[in-house]
Design a protein around this motif. Structure first.
Motif, short mmCIF file in Angstrom:
data_model
loop_
_atom_site.label_atom_id
_atom_site.label_comp_id
_atom_site.label_asym_id
_atom_site.label_seq_id
_atom_site.Cartn_x
_atom_site.Cartn_y
_atom_site.Cartn_z
N VAL A 1 2.66 13.38 77.12
CA VAL A 1 3.23 13.09 75.95
C VAL A 1 2.91 11.52 75.32
N SER B 1 3.34 14.19 66.21
CA SER B 1 3.44 15.67 66.12
C SER B 1 4.11 16.23 67.04
N VAL C 1 4.14 19.56 67.55
CA VAL C 1 3.39 20.56 68.19
C VAL C 1 2.18 19.90 69.41
N LEU C 2 1.77 18.62 68.92
CA LEU C 2 0.91 18.01 69.89
C LEU C 2 1.86 17.68 71.18
N ASP C 3 2.96 17.11 71.14
CA ASP C 3 3.92 16.78 71.87
C ASP C 3 4.15 17.89 72.93
N GLN C 4 4.46 19.17 72.42
CA GLN C 4 4.83 20.31 73.07
C GLN C 4 3.37 20.87 73.83
N LEU C 5 2.25 20.87 73.31
CA LEU C 5 0.84 21.10 73.85
C LEU C 5 0.69 20.03 75.09
N ALA C 6 0.83 18.75 75.05
CA ALA C 6 0.39 18.03 75.79
C ALA C 6 1.47 17.93 77.17
N SER D 1 3.10 20.70 77.95
CA SER D 1 3.11 21.86 78.63
C SER D 1 1.72 21.72 79.72
N ALA D 2 0.54 21.26 79.00
CA ALA D 2 -0.47 21.33 79.94
C ALA D 2 -0.24 19.99 80.95
N ARG E 1 9.45 22.63 81.44
CA ARG E 1 8.89 21.86 80.44
C ARG E 1 9.99 22.19 79.24
#
Length: 250
Positions: free
Chosen positions: A46, A57, A59-64, A66-67, A166
């Motif tokens: 993140v 963002s 959404v960007l935080d969640q995606l980063a 999670s990845a 996560r």
């Protein structure tokens, strides 16, 4: 005040129900540091994305996150298969590496230190309804999974661990997540039934929440400390036959 405390109380119960079955598997597999490593990887991802893209963002935080969590969880799965004797040492190094990357990113990001502190020691008193709902969904999922043998399989365990961790870390913070993961599992290892261990852990967490309220201390570290003390008490209990509903050791 009682209505206002409903969300923190539900968050703690949901977190314990979601994390404790994974904690028992963590102790059986000998990968105790997995939670720290996975959570730190999520935090580093993140903060790293914020540093590189310089944008806010959710959404960007969640995606980063999670990845990052999934990548490290899969890496740990590979480590336990290829280097079983050194797994704890290598997982510890992954945690240190993630922590250092997160700290380096936080040092150059305008709000990095605040984000890092939130991920380490979230204030449960201010948990939002979405996070509580996510924890309760995870709790329901893990309750179902616990009745099967799927958690004994590497693919299911590491995938679910990355997912639950996560979702739990932003709501509870790294320290409290680790306490919820390990403290009930220590009592289950001593022979206490899983349901009783979760309820006892919840009582310890509620006590910590009330202490933080009365003393005006940060809720996350205070609750984590109470759970740590309660989990440590299991060392003075003579081991009994383990909970028969737990999946066998892989």
């Amino acid at each position: 005040m009682q209505a206002w405390l409903a969300l923190p109380l539900l968050a703690l119960l949901g977190g314990l129900l979601a994390l404790s079955p994974l904690g028992s598997q963590v102790l059986r597999r000998g990968v105790v540091f997995i939670d720290l490593a996975v959570a730190q990887a999520a935090a580093a991802a993140v903060i790293g994305v914020h540093f590189v893209l310089d944008m806010e963002s959710g959404v960007l935080d969640q995606l980063a996150a999670s990845a990052g969590a999934l990548m490290v969880s899969l890496a740990i799965a590979g480590i336990t298969r290829r280097w079983p004797a050194q797994r704890e040492a290598l997982i510890g190094l992954l945690y240190v590496g993630g922590a250092c990357l997160a700290m380096l990113g936080a040092s150059v990001h305008p709000h990095g230190k605040e984000k890092l502190m939130q991920l380490l020691a979230a204030d449960v008193l201010w948990v939002n309804s979405f996070s509580v709902l996510a924890l309760l969904v995870c709790a329901a999922l893990m309750t179902l999974m616990r009745q099967t043998r799927w958690l004994a399989k590497d693919t299911a365990f590491y995938g679910l661990f990355a997912l639950v961790t996560r979702l739990a870390v932003p709501a509870l913070g790294l320290f409290l997540v680790f306490s919820c993961l390990i403290a009930p599992a220590l009592w289950v290892e001593r022979g206490m039934r899983h349901g009783i261990a979760v309820l006892a852990a919840w009582a310890a967490a509620v006590a910590g929440l009330l202490v933080s309220w009365w003393l005006d201390t940060p809720s996350g570290p205070t609750i984590a400390l109470c759970l740590t003390l309660w989990g440590t008490l299991s060392l003075w209990v003579n081991p009994q036959a383990p909970d028969s509903t737990q999946p066998p050791r892989p």
